[in-house]
Design a protein around this motif. Structure first.
Motif, PDB file in Angstrom:
ATOM      1  N   ILE A  25      85.276 -51.601 -33.009  1.00 28.90           N
ATOM      2  CA  ILE A  25      84.031 -51.480 -32.241  1.00 28.90           C
ATOM      3  C   ILE A  25      84.094 -50.245 -31.355  1.00 28.90           C
ATOM      4  CG2 ILE A  25      83.595 -53.949 -32.311  1.00 28.90           C
ATOM      5  CD1 ILE A  25      84.647 -54.138 -29.435  1.00 28.90           C
ATOM      6  N   PRO A  26      82.934 -49.674 -31.029  1.00 27.88           N
ATOM      7  CA  PRO A  26      82.947 -48.408 -30.303  1.00 27.88           C
ATOM      8  C   PRO A  26      83.196 -48.580 -28.799  1.00 27.88           C
ATOM      9  CG  PRO A  26      80.693 -49.058 -30.779  1.00 27.88           C
ATOM     10  CD  PRO A  26      81.573 -50.086 -31.427  1.00 27.88           C
ATOM     11  N   TYR A  27      83.821 -47.564 -28.233  1.00 26.65           N
ATOM     12  CA  TYR A  27      83.925 -47.522 -26.775  1.00 26.65           C
ATOM     13  C   TYR A  27      82.593 -47.058 -26.223  1.00 26.65           C
ATOM     14  CZ  TYR A  27      84.918 -46.079 -22.070  1.00 26.65           C
ATOM     15  OH  TYR A  27      84.862 -45.953 -20.715  1.00 26.65           O
ATOM     16  N   ILE A  28      82.061 -47.792 -25.246  1.00 23.04           N
ATOM     17  CA  ILE A  28      80.960 -47.287 -24.434  1.00 23.04           C
ATOM     18  C   ILE A  28      81.428 -47.358 -22.995  1.00 23.04           C
ATOM     19  CG2 ILE A  28      79.128 -47.879 -26.064  1.00 23.04           C
ATOM     20  CD1 ILE A  28      78.527 -50.339 -24.265  1.00 23.04           C
ATOM     21  N   ASP A  29      80.852 -46.548 -22.160  1.00 20.84           N
ATOM     22  CA  ASP A  29      81.437 -46.375 -20.831  1.00 20.84           C
ATOM     23  C   ASP A  29      81.006 -47.489 -19.880  1.00 20.84           C
ATOM     24  OD1 ASP A  29      83.220 -44.994 -19.302  1.00 20.84           O
ATOM     25  OD2 ASP A  29      81.672 -43.755 -18.367  1.00 20.84           O
ATOM     26  N   GLN A  30      81.632 -48.609 -20.025  1.00 25.29           N
ATOM     27  CA  GLN A  30      81.319 -49.775 -19.198  1.00 25.29           C
ATOM     28  C   GLN A  30      82.533 -50.176 -18.367  1.00 25.29           C
ATOM     29  OE1 GLN A  30      78.306 -51.362 -18.793  1.00 25.29           O
ATOM     30  NE2 GLN A  30      77.640 -49.512 -19.889  1.00 25.29           N
ATOM     31  N   PRO A  31      82.271 -50.780 -17.217  1.00 24.93           N
ATOM     32  CA  PRO A  31      83.381 -51.147 -16.334  1.00 24.93           C
ATOM     33  C   PRO A  31      84.237 -52.268 -16.930  1.00 24.93           C
ATOM     34  CG  PRO A  31      81.289 -51.918 -15.450  1.00 24.93           C
ATOM     35  CD  PRO A  31      80.956 -51.068 -16.632  1.00 24.93           C
ATOM     36  N   PRO A  32      85.401 -52.487 -16.327  1.00 27.24           N
ATOM     37  CA  PRO A  32      86.338 -53.469 -16.894  1.00 27.24           C
ATOM     38  C   PRO A  32      85.737 -54.846 -17.144  1.00 27.24           C
ATOM     39  CG  PRO A  32      87.397 -52.210 -15.159  1.00 27.24           C
ATOM     40  CD  PRO A  32      85.966 -51.767 -15.184  1.00 27.24           C
ATOM     41  N   ALA A  33      84.800 -55.278 -16.288  1.00 24.46           N
ATOM     42  CA  ALA A  33      84.256 -56.632 -16.447  1.00 24.46           C
ATOM     43  C   ALA A  33      83.584 -56.790 -17.814  1.00 24.46           C
ATOM     44  CB  ALA A  33      83.250 -56.913 -15.326  1.00 24.46           C
ATOM     45  N   PHE A  34      82.923 -55.741 -18.258  1.00 25.43           N
ATOM     46  CA  PHE A  34      82.256 -55.788 -19.563  1.00 25.43           C
ATOM     47  C   PHE A  34      83.280 -56.062 -20.671  1.00 25.43           C
ATOM     48  CE2 PHE A  34      81.242 -53.394 -23.456  1.00 25.43           C
ATOM     49  CZ  PHE A  34      80.041 -53.989 -23.824  1.00 25.43           C
ATOM     50  N   TRP A  35      84.392 -55.329 -20.588  1.00 23.08           N
ATOM     51  CA  TRP A  35      85.392 -55.452 -21.646  1.00 23.08           C
ATOM     52  C   TRP A  35      86.143 -56.774 -21.553  1.00 23.08           C
ATOM     53  CZ3 TRP A  35      84.540 -52.314 -25.404  1.00 23.08           C
ATOM     54  CH2 TRP A  35      83.936 -51.082 -25.155  1.00 23.08           C
ATOM     55  N   GLN A  36      86.323 -57.230 -20.319  1.00 26.77           N
ATOM     56  CA  GLN A  36      86.991 -58.535 -20.166  1.00 26.77           C
ATOM     57  C   GLN A  36      86.147 -59.635 -20.794  1.00 26.77           C
ATOM     58  OE1 GLN A  36      87.646 -58.452 -15.988  1.00 26.77           O
ATOM     59  NE2 GLN A  36      89.477 -57.190 -16.192  1.00 26.77           N
ATOM     60  N   ASP A  37      84.829 -59.566 -20.532  1.00 29.53           N
ATOM     61  CA  ASP A  37      83.942 -60.574 -21.128  1.00 29.53           C
ATOM     62  C   ASP A  37      83.972 -60.490 -22.646  1.00 29.53           C
ATOM     63  OD1 ASP A  37      83.299 -61.319 -18.613  1.00 29.53           O
ATOM     64  OD2 ASP A  37      81.305 -60.407 -18.581  1.00 29.53           O
ATOM     65  N   LEU A  38      83.975 -59.247 -23.123  1.00 26.96           N
ATOM     66  CA  LEU A  38      83.990 -59.040 -24.574  1.00 26.96           C
ATOM     67  C   LEU A  38      85.270 -59.622 -25.183  1.00 26.96           C
ATOM     68  CD1 LEU A  38      81.652 -57.534 -25.937  1.00 26.96           C
ATOM     69  CD2 LEU A  38      83.172 -55.577 -26.196  1.00 26.96           C
ATOM     70  N   ALA A  39      86.376 -59.366 -24.489  1.00 25.48           N
ATOM     71  CA  ALA A  39      87.663 -59.866 -24.986  1.00 25.48           C
ATOM     72  C   ALA A  39      87.667 -61.388 -24.983  1.00 25.48           C
ATOM     73  CB  ALA A  39      88.804 -59.327 -24.133  1.00 25.48           C
ATOM     74  N   ALA A  40      87.118 -61.961 -23.897  1.00 21.28           N
ATOM     75  CA  ALA A  40      87.121 -63.426 -23.796  1.00 21.28           C
ATOM     76  C   ALA A  40      86.324 -64.035 -24.937  1.00 21.28           C
ATOM     77  CB  ALA A  40      86.545 -63.839 -22.449  1.00 21.28           C
ATOM     78  N   LEU A  48      81.770 -51.241 -36.483  1.00 20.42           N
ATOM     79  CA  LEU A  48      80.444 -51.150 -35.881  1.00 20.42           C
ATOM     80  C   LEU A  48      80.316 -49.743 -35.338  1.00 20.42           C
ATOM     81  CD1 LEU A  48      77.956 -52.981 -35.015  1.00 20.42           C
ATOM     82  CD2 LEU A  48      79.026 -53.021 -32.766  1.00 20.42           C
ATOM     83  N   ALA A  49      79.339 -48.986 -35.829  1.00 18.70           N
ATOM     84  CA  ALA A  49      79.086 -47.663 -35.259  1.00 18.70           C
ATOM     85  C   ALA A  49      78.243 -47.868 -33.995  1.00 18.70           C
ATOM     86  CB  ALA A  49      78.363 -46.799 -36.272  1.00 18.70           C
ATOM     87  N   GLY A  50      78.042 -46.797 -33.238  1.00 17.27           N
ATOM     88  CA  GLY A  50      77.140 -46.948 -32.095  1.00 17.27           C
ATOM     89  C   GLY A  50      77.671 -46.415 -30.791  1.00 17.27           C
ATOM     90  N   ARG A  51      78.579 -45.428 -30.856  1.00 18.27           N
ATOM     91  CA  ARG A  51      79.043 -44.830 -29.599  1.00 18.27           C
ATOM     92  C   ARG A  51      77.880 -44.269 -28.804  1.00 18.27           C
ATOM     93  NH1 ARG A  51      82.302 -40.187 -30.518  1.00 18.27           N
ATOM     94  NH2 ARG A  51      81.833 -40.154 -32.732  1.00 18.27           N
ATOM     95  N   VAL A  52      76.857 -43.783 -29.533  1.00 15.65           N
ATOM     96  CA  VAL A  52      75.694 -43.208 -28.862  1.00 15.65           C
ATOM     97  C   VAL A  52      74.551 -44.210 -28.826  1.00 15.65           C
ATOM     98  CG1 VAL A  52      73.997 -41.350 -28.949  1.00 15.65           C
ATOM     99  CG2 VAL A  52      76.381 -40.891 -29.567  1.00 15.65           C
ATOM    100  N   THR A  53      74.323 -44.856 -29.950  1.00 13.13           N
ATOM    101  CA  THR A  53      73.113 -45.675 -30.057  1.00 13.13           C
ATOM    102  C   THR A  53      73.241 -47.053 -29.420  1.00 13.13           C
ATOM    103  OG1 THR A  53      73.902 -46.388 -32.203  1.00 13.13           O
ATOM    104  CG2 THR A  53      72.349 -44.547 -32.170  1.00 13.13           C
ATOM    105  N   LEU A  54      74.443 -47.487 -29.134  1.00 10.39           N
ATOM    106  CA  LEU A  54      74.612 -48.817 -28.531  1.00 10.39           C
ATOM    107  C   LEU A  54      75.158 -48.711 -27.107  1.00 10.39           C
ATOM    108  CD1 LEU A  54      76.044 -50.918 -31.512  1.00 10.39           C
ATOM    109  CD2 LEU A  54      73.731 -50.939 -30.594  1.00 10.39           C
ATOM    110  N   GLN A  55      74.745 -47.680 -26.408  1.00  5.71           N
ATOM    111  CA  GLN A  55      75.307 -47.523 -25.064  1.00  5.71           C
ATOM    112  C   GLN A  55      74.773 -48.535 -24.067  1.00  5.71           C
ATOM    113  OE1 GLN A  55      75.253 -43.469 -23.750  1.00  5.71           O
ATOM    114  NE2 GLN A  55      76.683 -42.820 -25.327  1.00  5.71           N
ATOM    115  N   ASN A  56      73.655 -49.143 -24.376  1.00  2.00           N
ATOM    116  CA  ASN A  56      73.165 -50.220 -23.509  1.00  2.00           C
ATOM    117  C   ASN A  56      74.063 -51.446 -23.705  1.00  2.00           C
ATOM    118  OD1 ASN A  56      71.797 -52.755 -22.973  1.00  2.00           O
ATOM    119  ND2 ASN A  56      70.043 -51.476 -22.443  1.00  2.00           N
TER     120      ASN A  56
END
Lengths: 91, 705
Positions: free
Chosen positions: B395-410, B622-630
């Motif tokens: 999955i692509p990296y988008i510039d979101q704070p740690p909480a976003f990634w923690q939720d995603l990981a959970a 999943l592509a979307g480094r640009v298109t899935l930044q939201n």
């Protein structure tokens, strides 16, 4: 259908004109030269049976039935020498 | 001989160090164990104790250890990096030189201010003839003359010890490859000549082989007959009391030294275990080498030779007789065919690249050779659609704070194989506009996921050989610091150089490498472990099946790529994007205005249609480094793909060639497009479907209004 798998302890090393099979657990070694080395190379790439026969019969300039027999014999030898392991059919 | 490694602490961070990758249960050897090790040495009739580390002088009780050995009438040789506290240098200088000697492993002086080198010089100056400089060769560009100058300037012992950077367990640190050896040999010879002129000896450590050097015209300080048989592992006792044959072989065998009476019995046990690997040789040519046959050489570093060994799981299904075609020539039968063999290794080819290396314990990693599923698509049953397999997603990296990634990981971590991100734009950039990466560092540090690096500009910004060294260093840094071991490339040439330098990495051919047919796969052999197929076959099931059948590595499929297959504008578009012209400015827009139905031919797969591809991919991207930044959109799209709920094509976060209006893509229609081979000229299935779907979409839209 019989399934022969690589023995978990079998390792191999590709040299200029042969493949060296090694079993680190018991120190056994076997040098295989062409055409056996070609067969090892192909089976180690999971080549399917029909393609094995087609390719090797072309390489060896030999008809497919004889090629199939030779492949069977060679694989069977490797299995008996425990470079390969036969798997029991399920069910 | 035997060595005692009294600590794993070190105050340097050498990229080639083979000691740091060895895990020990305790950082510092206890005094009690040290005393037992000294007893062991004495029983082994060893009078010189060689202390190593880590950096042995960092052991908190270093002086006590030294005094204890001296009290027992033993002498000491200390392998140090030279960053020794001044008080300890003073202490060492109080001891008679014949009782304690130091081998100082130097680093090459760097340009400008070089604090480490300055400290080393200060120590050498104080130690004088008590020290000998050493150097570990880890590439072929070293300038070694400084070592000779140091000997003269500080009156050091008139000898230089040269070592080779050997592979460590796991092979993750920088080390020399066999193909480097000849150039290293040239370097050593040139250096040895200068040393000879200044009456300085060269001590070569283990692993050198005679064929590194030309047989004639050797400087007198090098003797070929002494070079080739230096692989006679000396037991190394580690801080936790385990003993290994040498650091590079630490993963092959490791025992407790207290289980043995003396060093000789340890060595015998090691020799027995290592016997199968004797004389393998680091080169394919070793098998035919007269020096090896005559016992003049043992084939170089055994750990390096073992890296040539291959092992992966494979299986062959052998049908019972009579299930194959009849003989074309029944009269012909030969029990063993005769044929002229081709050489298995061509000149200059490096063996062992294609498959993973092994450890002698037999735990080889596989190279993605799992038995394939059926290549035919499974039936499109509702059951299959409802099934939510735990598939490996990138999955692509988008510039979101740690909480976003923690939720995603959970929520999704079992399904996520890696989060991918582009290499730093300052380094080389990617085929996209530079993207924000404020939170990237913290994500990498937290290691919630594995990570994968993209190096995918559509063209390289200069000759690959000139840009490769910096990129290799950068990747090595990311690998060491964050464990990144998966890198995707658009340039095969760059990938080859990276694989050569960092063979432990898994490399992937980007979709921009345009791999679409089996005849391209041999070009990737030994370099790429995975392929993202060209977008022009992503909707061509027979072509994908063929690729999957022919490739022994992993097939990574992008699910929401929306470029037109074989788009003639694509390369220029990617080039412009990388030069700062952002999405959605796209070059295909005029074409799409004229032929909007082309949007239906994009390389996307909706979640509800993924089951049609069963068996022909190993992982999904999943592509979307640009298109899935939201972040909300990102999360929703990811979830829908992982759980295989239905989506419409305008929702997938594809690029500017995506379908933009909501429309239902029926499975029958989609399935047709997977088998049509893109014969768009003269076919009106997609134009008609598009027109119908747009009309329906308008009706639905109006009723919703």
């Amino acid at each position: 259908m019989q399934k022969l798998s690589c023995h978990p302890q079998t390792h191999w090393l590709v040299n200029r004109d042969h493949i060296l099979l090694i079993r680190p657990d018991n120190g056994k070694k076997l040098i295989i030269k062409y055409p056996e080395s070609a067969l090892w190379d192909y089976v180690s790439r999971n080549m399917e049976w029909d393609r094995l026969i087609t390719l090797l019969s072309v390489l060896l300039k030999q008809d497919e039935k004889d090629t199939a027999d030779w492949i069977r014999t060679t694989l069977n030898d490797w299995s008996q020498q425990e470079w390969l392991t036969p798997e029991e059919p399920h069910g | 001989m035997a060595n005692i490694s009294i600590t794993s602490r070190c105050n340097r961070d050498c990229a080639y160090c083979f000691a740091r990758s060895i895990s020990v249960e305790t950082e510092d050897m206890s005094y009690q164990l040290y005393v037992q090790a000294l007893e062991f040495m004495k029983r082994s009739k060893i009078r010189q104790i060689r202390l190593l580390g880590g950096e042995p002088t960092l052991h908190p009780h270093f002086t006590r250890f030294v005094k204890t050995a001296l009290r027992q009438d033993l002498s000491l040789l200390i392998f140090t990096n030279g960053l020794i506290k001044p008080s300890l240098v003073d202490f060492l200088n109080t001891i008679p030189i014949e009782r304690i000697f130091l081998l100082v492993n130097m680093q090459e002086p760097q340009k400008g201010e070089d604090a480490v080198y300055r400290k080393q010089l200060a120590v050498l100056k104080k130690l004088g003839p008590r020290a000998q400089p050493g150097f570990n060769l880890h590439n072929h560009t070293h300038r070694l003359d400084f070592l000779l100058d140091l000997i003269d300037r500080y009156h050091l012992r008139r000898a230089v010890r040269l070592g080779l950077a050997h592979p460590a367990p796991g092979g993750s640190q920088q080390h020399l490859r066999p193909k480097d050896y000849v150039r290293i040999g040239d370097q050593v010879i040139a250096f040895a000549r200068k040393a000879h002129e200044r009456q300085i000896d060269i001590d070569l450590d283990c692993g050198f082989v005679p064929c590194m050097f030309p047989a004639d015209n050797l400087p007198p300080s090098l003797h070929l007959d002494e070079i080739g048989n230096r692989c006679n592992p000396i037991p190394d006792i580690l801080p936790d009391g385990t003993v290994i044959p040498c650091y590079p072989l630490a993963q092959t065998v490791r025992h407790l030294f207290l289980d043995y009476s003396d060093a000789q019995s340890v060595q015998e046990a090691f020799q027995q275990i290592l016997q199968p690997f004797h004389n393998l040789g680091i080169f394919a040519e070793c098998a035919d080498c007269q020096a090896l046959a005559r016992g003049l050489c043992s084939g170089g570093c055994r750990a390096l030779a073992m890296q040539r060994l291959r092992h992966h799981d494979f299986a062959v299904q052998v049908p019972h007789r009579s299930t194959r075609t009849k003989s074309k020539h029944p009269e012909q039968h030969r029990s063993r065919p005769e044929a002229h063999p081709p050489p298995l290794i061509q000149d200059g080819e490096m063996p062992g690249k294609r498959h993973s290396t092994i450890t002698a314990s037999g735990h080889g990693s596989t190279s993605g050779e799992q038995e394939r599923n059926s290549l035919e698509p499974e039936a499109s049953t509702a059951d299959a659609r409802r099934k939510h397999p735990t598939e490996p997603w990138l999955i692509p990296y988008i510039d979101q704070p740690p909480a976003f990634w923690q939720d995603l990981a959970a929520e999704f971590s079992p399904s996520i194989r890696a989060v991918y991100f582009p290499i730093d734009a300052k380094m080389i950039g990617s085929g996209r506009p530079p993207q924000p990466n404020k939170h990237l560092q913290s994500l990498l540090e937290k290691r919630l996921f594995k990570h994968s690096l993209l190096i995918n500009p559509v063209t390289m910004p200069g000759p690959v050989e000139s840009i490769a060294p910096a990129i290799i260093d950068h990747i090595a840094h990311l690998h060491e610091r964050f464990g990144i071991d998966d890198v995707t490339f658009t340039s095969l040439q760059l990938a080859a150089l990276v694989k050569e330098a960092l063979p432990q990495l898994k490399l992937t051919a980007s979709t921009l490498m345009d791999i679409a047919a089996a005849n391209q796969l041999p070009m990737l052999e030994g370099i790429c472990d995975a392929v993202v197929p060209a977008s022009r076959i992503m909707r061509n099931l027979p072509a994908l099946q063929q690729l999957h059948r022919s490739f022994s590595g992993r097939i990574r499929m992008i699910v929401n790529e929306a470029c037109l297959p074989g788009c003639p504008y694509r390369i220029q578009h990617f080039y412009e994007m990388s030069r700062g012209r952002p999405f959605p400015k796209s070059l295909c827009q005029e074409l799409l205005r004229e032929k909007p139905w082309l949007r239906l031919t994009g390389a996307w797969v909706l979640p509800q249609h993924l089951h049609l591809f069963t068996g022909i991919y190993d992982e999904l991207k999943l592509a979307g480094r640009v298109t899935l930044q939201n972040p909300q959109t990102y999360r929703r799209v990811l979830k829908v793909y992982i759980t295989r709920q239905p989506l419409m094509p305008h929702e997938i976060g594809g690029g500017p060639a995506s379908v933009l209006q909501p429309m239902i893509i029926e499975e029958d229609f989609y399935l047709k497009t997977l088998h049509c081979g893109g014969q768009c000229a003269g076919c009106d299935i997609c134009p008609q479907y598009y027109e119908k779907a747009i009309r329906h979409s308008a009706v639905v839209g109006a009723s919703h209004d």
